[in-house]
Design a protein around this motif. Sequence first.
Motif, PDB file in Angstrom:
ATOM      1  N   ARG A 105      44.517  25.239 -33.836  1.00 47.32           N
ATOM      2  CA  ARG A 105      45.755  24.974 -33.092  1.00 47.32           C
ATOM      3  C   ARG A 105      46.279  23.555 -33.370  1.00 47.32           C
ATOM      4  N   LEU A 106      45.389  22.705 -33.897  1.00 49.99           N
ATOM      5  CA  LEU A 106      45.764  21.288 -34.067  1.00 49.99           C
ATOM      6  C   LEU A 106      45.978  20.856 -35.514  1.00 49.99           C
ATOM      7  N   THR A 107      45.185  21.433 -36.420  1.00 48.81           N
ATOM      8  CA  THR A 107      45.175  20.956 -37.811  1.00 48.81           C
ATOM      9  C   THR A 107      46.577  20.768 -38.396  1.00 48.81           C
ATOM     10  N   ALA A 135      44.620   9.578 -29.585  1.00 47.28           N
ATOM     11  CA  ALA A 135      46.029   9.695 -29.223  1.00 47.28           C
ATOM     12  C   ALA A 135      46.745  10.694 -30.135  1.00 47.28           C
ATOM     13  N   ARG A 136      46.326  10.695 -31.411  1.00 49.61           N
ATOM     14  CA  ARG A 136      46.927  11.634 -32.385  1.00 49.61           C
ATOM     15  C   ARG A 136      46.622  13.075 -31.959  1.00 49.61           C
ATOM     16  N   ILE A 137      45.375  13.290 -31.541  1.00 53.02           N
ATOM     17  CA  ILE A 137      44.969  14.643 -31.120  1.00 53.02           C
ATOM     18  C   ILE A 137      45.698  15.015 -29.827  1.00 53.02           C
ATOM     19  N   ARG A 138      45.813  14.061 -28.955  1.00 49.71           N
ATOM     20  CA  ARG A 138      46.485  14.320 -27.672  1.00 49.71           C
ATOM     21  C   ARG A 138      47.917  14.797 -27.920  1.00 49.71           C
ATOM     22  N   VAL A 189      36.896  14.369 -35.338  1.00 49.55           N
ATOM     23  CA  VAL A 189      37.169  15.123 -36.570  1.00 49.55           C
ATOM     24  C   VAL A 189      36.952  16.612 -36.317  1.00 49.55           C
ATOM     25  N   ASN A 190      35.877  16.932 -35.597  1.00 48.36           N
ATOM     26  CA  ASN A 190      35.599  18.334 -35.260  1.00 48.36           C
ATOM     27  C   ASN A 190      36.755  18.948 -34.487  1.00 48.36           C
ATOM     28  N   LEU A 191      37.269  18.144 -33.552  1.00 44.50           N
ATOM     29  CA  LEU A 191      38.373  18.639 -32.722  1.00 44.50           C
ATOM     30  C   LEU A 191      39.648  18.814 -33.556  1.00 44.50           C
ATOM     31  N   GLU A 192      39.840  17.902 -34.474  1.00 44.68           N
ATOM     32  CA  GLU A 192      41.016  17.978 -35.346  1.00 44.68           C
ATOM     33  C   GLU A 192      41.006  19.251 -36.181  1.00 44.68           C
ATOM     34  N   LYS A 193      39.775  19.748 -36.456  1.00 45.06           N
ATOM     35  CA  LYS A 193      39.649  20.940 -37.305  1.00 45.06           C
ATOM     36  C   LYS A 193      40.085  22.217 -36.589  1.00 45.06           C
ATOM     37  N   ASN A 194      40.312  22.128 -35.286  1.00 48.15           N
ATOM     38  CA  ASN A 194      40.731  23.306 -34.526  1.00 48.15           C
ATOM     39  C   ASN A 194      42.051  23.822 -35.076  1.00 48.15           C
ATOM     40  N   ALA A 241      51.111  21.820 -28.856  1.00 45.52           N
ATOM     41  CA  ALA A 241      50.605  23.198 -28.742  1.00 45.52           C
ATOM     42  C   ALA A 241      50.901  23.752 -27.352  1.00 45.52           C
ATOM     43  N   ASP A 242      50.737  22.902 -26.361  1.00 47.32           N
ATOM     44  CA  ASP A 242      50.995  23.298 -24.976  1.00 47.32           C
ATOM     45  C   ASP A 242      52.474  23.655 -24.787  1.00 47.32           C
ATOM     46  N   GLU A 243      53.329  22.866 -25.386  1.00 44.50           N
ATOM     47  CA  GLU A 243      54.778  23.141 -25.291  1.00 44.50           C
ATOM     48  C   GLU A 243      55.151  24.458 -25.987  1.00 44.50           C
ATOM     49  N   ASP A 244      54.295  24.849 -26.979  1.00 42.64           N
ATOM     50  CA  ASP A 244      54.530  26.127 -27.668  1.00 42.64           C
ATOM     51  C   ASP A 244      53.814  27.279 -26.948  1.00 42.64           C
ATOM     52  N   ASP A 245      53.451  27.045 -25.707  1.00 44.86           N
ATOM     53  CA  ASP A 245      52.804  28.044 -24.843  1.00 44.86           C
ATOM     54  C   ASP A 245      51.450  28.528 -25.350  1.00 44.86           C
TER      55      ASP A 245
END
Lengths: 62, 441
Positions: B392-394, B330-333, B385-390, B339-343
């Motif tokens: 755009r998300l970190t 949910a945190r990643i979502r 965790v891998n996804l969190e490292k992206n 990020a999506d809202e920031d285009d």
Amino acid sequence: MKISTLIIGFILVSSIFLTACQQTTTQDEITQPRITETPEEEAVAEDVELIAEDEVDIGEMI
Amino acid sequence: MKKMMSILIGLLLVLSVFATAETDTGANVDETEQPEAVLLANEDTAEEETTASTEEVDEEDEGETEDEEDDIEEIEEEYEESETGDEIIDEIEDEEETDGEIEEELEINEEESAEIREAIENIGLRQYILNRQLKQRVFVATIHGEAIILYLQGKEYDTTELEGINDELKEIYKAIDPKTMTKEEFNETVGEVKELVQEFKDAVDELVPEEEKDAIRNRIAAYVRTHQKQIDLLLKKEWKARMLNNRKQLRDSLKAVKEDAKQLRMDGRKLLDAAKRLRNLKAIKNRYKNGTIDATEIKQKWQEETKLYGLARAASVVKNERALLAIGAARIRKAIKEADEDDEDTTELENRLAEINAQIKDFIPGKVTSKEAGAKAAVIKSRLVNLEKNERLTNRIQAARANVAPRAAAKQIQNARVSSAIARRGAAASANTGASEGDEE
């Protein structure tokens, strides 16, 4: 005339057979889950040894 | 004619093709399911494939993804709202009685207590209770015998044989020492008593016609009333010992379940459905204490509830792991949404998260056992965790964490307090048990 009757009969039997096959498949999908879910139990307490009030019976005198 | 035949053959062909197509669709359902192990082992490959297939995502898939996200949110919400189990653990501990307290409540006096202790040492409490039941039954049989003999003597029947049998029963009654009679002696005596009772019954049958038996039964009832005090005294002694045994058994069994629940809490898990089972066990124990349920009924209910606790406990281990994964997802979502809202282009991230969400959704009791839950959750967690490292998300996740940090710290302090309270109570309970055992010795 005889051949056409035979063919019509054959078609009828085939359609009944195919319909039955389809229904069986659908039933199987409904009744059999794809992954068997077995409930897992962890025993945490031993059986209780309770004693009832009528454990001993010696019969009646009359 | 030929035309007709070709139309019919054509029809047949169409029918067969249609039926085959239908069957294939049904069979392929299983094939679309990819084993979890493959998904996990081919992490990198899966990611590449996901990127390639990004453009192929249609509206239907988007709908499914949204559904899965809703499910994940539901898991998270349900977990937040579900009970920790601390309350019921505390209630059980508050009600826990020592042996001394149970004896006091049952009004077991010092002499009786000493006899019970001696019996426990010699033959065990269970055998002592059975011996007491036997002694009471034999006494009642001799009273019935006396009543029958007196009645028949009044009618001038020859009662020599009956008197002889009843005297033997009286001798057996005197010989029964409940605190020392062993299991073997008990079995032997029961056999002997049954034989004598049957002999007496047969002798009465030979002497008395069937129509006279009701009058004898009335005489017995009246005669028993004159000996009610002695019978009640024997019954009371047996009742006290039986209640002591059964209440101690239930207390110890509930204690074992509670200790298990406490361990779950110590490991940082919520009890979830297991709390309800614990509450039911406590209610059954109290029903026995209040006398609203008998031993036979309670035994069955107790077995059922402890079994259900075992099931709920195993399920709660899996559900706890799943909920923690859902919270991470949910945190990643949330970060992806920002990020999506920031285009920013988040399609790939969304797909990767959807895959993980599907795995979390599948992380359920029955498919995952409590023993493998930790290891399987660790694999999914590493994907998160891998996804969190992206890139755009970190930053977004870190910012969100910074916002919730004060709240989390407060919660951590609260949890620590709960744990230490549980530990303190545990130590106090052990000290109490030790003291009561010392008293017994």
